[in-house]
Design a protein around this motif. Sequence first.
Motif: not given
Length: 136
Positions: A117-129
């Motif tokens: 779950v934490t990794s998925c949330k981190a992926s969204l942050i990277v996508i937004k960046q």
Amino acid sequence: MTKEERLNHALNNEAASKVLLSSGKFDDWVITTTFYASLHYICYHLFPMTAEKNGRTVTIRTIDQYRSHYKIEKNRHRTLCDLAFAVSHDLGAEYNYLLDQSMLARYHHYKFEESVVTSCKASLIVIKQILNIPMS
């Protein structure tokens, strides 16, 4: 869907994922809403786009119009993944990871390790960046 509506849809999905995450339940829906937020952020970035058809410039507003214009048989998620990779390898990799996790969440099981779950949330942050979308 207008560009503004697409962005609002992404923001809404991201907000829903945060509410679900804070509940401590529904890992599957945290992952699914995170994936859909990423999908709408990427579509917000890509569309509308222009293409040539019979010597005319046409506007492509959705992934389905893109698939139709280029006669692509892959499903919309895999087509969007290809487009994401065309923007950036990292964007494609993060979207592909979220796509895979959301498929697991929707069709195979609903409980996940906290690290997933934490990794998925981190992926969204990277996508937004990558897409230069402000953090919310």
